[in-house]
Design a protein around this motif. Structure first.
Motif, PDB file in Angstrom:
ATOM      1  N   MET A   1       0.847  -1.195   0.000  1.00  0.00           N
ATOM      2  CA  MET A   1       0.000   0.000   0.000  1.00  0.00           C
ATOM      3  C   MET A   1       0.880   1.241   0.000  1.00  0.00           C
ATOM      4  N   THR A   2       0.568   2.202  -0.875  1.00  0.00           N
ATOM      5  CA  THR A   2       1.329   3.445  -0.952  1.00  0.00           C
ATOM      6  C   THR A   2       0.786   4.462   0.030  1.00  0.00           C
ATOM      7  N   CYS A   3       1.550   5.547   0.211  1.00  0.00           N
ATOM      8  CA  CYS A   3       1.091   6.613   1.108  1.00  0.00           C
ATOM      9  C   CYS A   3      -0.197   7.257   0.589  1.00  0.00           C
ATOM     10  N   ASP A   4      -0.291   7.464  -0.744  1.00  0.00           N
ATOM     11  CA  ASP A   4      -1.499   8.060  -1.315  1.00  0.00           C
ATOM     12  C   ASP A   4      -2.724   7.217  -0.997  1.00  0.00           C
ATOM     13  N   GLU A   5      -2.609   5.900  -1.137  1.00  0.00           N
ATOM     14  CA  GLU A   5      -3.737   5.004  -0.851  1.00  0.00           C
ATOM     15  C   GLU A   5      -4.077   5.013   0.635  1.00  0.00           C
ATOM     16  N   ALA A   6      -3.046   5.006   1.472  1.00  0.00           N
ATOM     17  CA  ALA A   6      -3.284   4.988   2.923  1.00  0.00           C
ATOM     18  C   ALA A   6      -3.936   6.276   3.400  1.00  0.00           C
ATOM     19  N   LEU A  10      -7.384   7.002   5.881  1.00  0.00           N
ATOM     20  CA  LEU A  10      -7.114   7.305   7.293  1.00  0.00           C
ATOM     21  C   LEU A  10      -8.364   7.739   8.050  1.00  0.00           C
ATOM     22  N   HIS A  11      -9.185   8.606   7.443  1.00  0.00           N
ATOM     23  CA  HIS A  11     -10.391   9.071   8.131  1.00  0.00           C
ATOM     24  C   HIS A  11     -11.345   7.912   8.387  1.00  0.00           C
ATOM     25  N   ALA A  12     -11.476   7.022   7.387  1.00  0.00           N
ATOM     26  CA  ALA A  12     -12.366   5.870   7.559  1.00  0.00           C
ATOM     27  C   ALA A  12     -11.850   4.946   8.658  1.00  0.00           C
ATOM     28  N   LEU A  13     -10.527   4.789   8.744  1.00  0.00           N
ATOM     29  CA  LEU A  13      -9.942   3.962   9.805  1.00  0.00           C
ATOM     30  C   LEU A  13     -10.213   4.587  11.167  1.00  0.00           C
ATOM     31  N   LEU A  14     -10.043   5.890  11.266  1.00  0.00           N
ATOM     32  CA  LEU A  14     -10.241   6.596  12.533  1.00  0.00           C
ATOM     33  C   LEU A  14     -11.690   6.481  13.011  1.00  0.00           C
ATOM     34  N   ASP A  15     -12.635   6.455  12.073  1.00  0.00           N
ATOM     35  CA  ASP A  15     -14.057   6.381  12.427  1.00  0.00           C
ATOM     36  C   ASP A  15     -14.569   4.952  12.500  1.00  0.00           C
ATOM     37  N   GLU A  27      -2.930  -0.350   8.832  1.00  0.00           N
ATOM     38  CA  GLU A  27      -2.137  -0.444  10.057  1.00  0.00           C
ATOM     39  C   GLU A  27      -0.733  -0.965   9.769  1.00  0.00           C
ATOM     40  N   LEU A  28      -0.607  -1.945   8.883  1.00  0.00           N
ATOM     41  CA  LEU A  28       0.717  -2.461   8.506  1.00  0.00           C
ATOM     42  C   LEU A  28       1.534  -1.383   7.806  1.00  0.00           C
ATOM     43  N   HIS A  29       0.862  -0.595   6.958  1.00  0.00           N
ATOM     44  CA  HIS A  29       1.579   0.490   6.273  1.00  0.00           C
ATOM     45  C   HIS A  29       2.079   1.525   7.281  1.00  0.00           C
ATOM     46  N   MET A  30       1.233   1.895   8.248  1.00  0.00           N
ATOM     47  CA  MET A  30       1.631   2.910   9.224  1.00  0.00           C
ATOM     48  C   MET A  30       2.750   2.420  10.130  1.00  0.00           C
ATOM     49  N   ALA A  31       2.826   1.104  10.338  1.00  0.00           N
ATOM     50  CA  ALA A  31       3.898   0.562  11.168  1.00  0.00           C
ATOM     51  C   ALA A  31       5.263   0.843  10.559  1.00  0.00           C
ATOM     52  N   ALA A  32       5.288   0.994   9.221  1.00  0.00           N
ATOM     53  CA  ALA A  32       6.554   1.246   8.530  1.00  0.00           C
ATOM     54  C   ALA A  32       6.643   2.661   7.969  1.00  0.00           C
ATOM     55  N   CYS A  33       5.605   3.476   8.192  1.00  0.00           N
ATOM     56  CA  CYS A  33       5.577   4.831   7.614  1.00  0.00           C
ATOM     57  C   CYS A  33       5.260   5.842   8.710  1.00  0.00           C
ATOM     58  N   ALA A  34       6.277   6.558   9.133  1.00  0.00           N
ATOM     59  CA  ALA A  34       6.099   7.542  10.206  1.00  0.00           C
ATOM     60  C   ALA A  34       5.199   8.692   9.760  1.00  0.00           C
ATOM     61  N   HIS A  35       5.231   9.033   8.466  1.00  0.00           N
ATOM     62  CA  HIS A  35       4.413  10.149   7.957  1.00  0.00           C
ATOM     63  C   HIS A  35       2.929   9.853   8.120  1.00  0.00           C
ATOM     64  N   CYS A  36       2.481   8.689   7.670  1.00  0.00           N
ATOM     65  CA  CYS A  36       1.056   8.346   7.755  1.00  0.00           C
ATOM     66  C   CYS A  36       0.623   8.131   9.209  1.00  0.00           C
ATOM     67  N   ALA A  37       1.517   7.561  10.023  1.00  0.00           N
ATOM     68  CA  ALA A  37       1.196   7.367  11.442  1.00  0.00           C
ATOM     69  C   ALA A  37       1.002   8.714  12.130  1.00  0.00           C
ATOM     70  N   TYR A  43      -5.084  13.654  13.115  1.00  0.00           N
ATOM     71  CA  TYR A  43      -6.529  13.616  12.881  1.00  0.00           C
ATOM     72  C   TYR A  43      -7.262  13.250  14.177  1.00  0.00           C
ATOM     73  N   GLY A  44      -6.710  12.310  14.911  1.00  0.00           N
ATOM     74  CA  GLY A  44      -7.333  11.898  16.164  1.00  0.00           C
ATOM     75  C   GLY A  44      -7.357  13.016  17.181  1.00  0.00           C
ATOM     76  N   GLN A  45      -6.273  13.783  17.250  1.00  0.00           N
ATOM     77  CA  GLN A  45      -6.210  14.898  18.189  1.00  0.00           C
ATOM     78  C   GLN A  45      -7.223  15.981  17.826  1.00  0.00           C
TER      79      GLN A  45
END
Length: 250
Positions: A1-6, A10-15, A27-37, A43-45
């Motif tokens: 999964m690319t950053c654009d796809e993730a 993100l909003h759908a995951l948060l909700d 979640e697997l992508h964010m584990a390896a991508c500090a930007h998306c995490a 967004y959560g804050q």
């Protein structure tokens, strides 16, 4: 999964709106991508701050006093006035009740359709669901709808205005098949749902937010449009205005 796809998901995951498979992919992508995490955390804050902020505005006592003072003094009603008012009120109440039923049903229909639009928009963000025909050429996308729908939707090239055509697909809204023209604005996907309507009147656009997504709805030339995206409301309104203008001048 690319950053654009993730980032789209993100909003759908948060909700909590993603299925288990896609949630796991993000979640697997964010584990390896500090930007998306970091984006998800931000967004959560923002959501937490809005939920706990005090957005109420209390009427100042002085303003309340001024309003009450400006009201005319109450007069004791006479018997005839009461009876006439009661009769008129009963008639108006009956008329209003009939109109209210129609209004409520209309609003329920609108809310059901908006819910269908959001569900279809979310489905499209899953891998392999965004387009049936993939092309940035309107002369490829528009003919693809011929024979698949009673009326092919207009396909407008808005790349020069910053909205890139991606392609098109068929989807289902309110129990019927509709055409969808897909655009992209930076990393944001815009799904433009188009359905034929029996009414040829033009209805001005309405912008609503449903489940965190902005939806711009309007009707013109016997077609109803719903533009759905997580794009901010100002840019989505700009997209709709440019599309409407292009259809009216074509």
């Amino acid at each position: 999964m690319t950053c654009d796809e993730a980032e789209i998901l993100l909003h759908a995951l948060l909700d909590g709106e993603l299925d288990a498979g896609h949630a796991r992919e993000v979640e697997l992508h964010m584990a390896a991508c500090a930007h998306c995490a970091a984006l998800l955390q931000a967004y959560g804050q923002i959501r937490d701050q809005m939920a706990h902020s005090n957005l109420r505005f209390a009427t100042p006592p002085l303003l309340r006093q001024r309003v009450e003072t400006s009201l005319p003094p109450a007069r004791a009603p006479n018997r005839r006035g009461v009876l006439k008012g009661f009769a008129l009120g009963s008639a108006l109440s009956a008329l209003a009740a009939t109109g209210l039923v129609v209004l409520v049903r209309h609003q329920e229909d609108e809310q059901r359709i908006l819910s269908d639009v959001v569900s279809a928009h979310l489905r499209s963000l899953q891998a392999g669901h965004l387009t049936d025909v993939l092309s940035t050429d309107k002369h490829t996308v528009k003919p693809w709808f011929n024979g698949r729908l009673d009326v092919a939707p207009p396909v407008i090239d808005l790349a020069a205005q910053g909205f890139t055509l991606i392609g098109g697909r068929l989807d289902y809204i309110d129990g019927r098949t509709v055409g969808v023209i897909v655009y992209r604005r930076r990393i944001h996907v815009i799904n433009l749902f188009v359905a034929q309507t029996s009414n040829t009147d033009t209805y001005p656009a309405k912008l609503e937010t449903v489940q965190g997504f902005n939806i711009r709805h309007w009707s013109q030339r016997g077609l109803s449009y719903w533009a759905a995206s997580d794009l901010n409301s100002e840019e989505l309104a700009d997209f709709g205005s440019k599309f409407e203008h292009a259809v009216n001048t074509s």
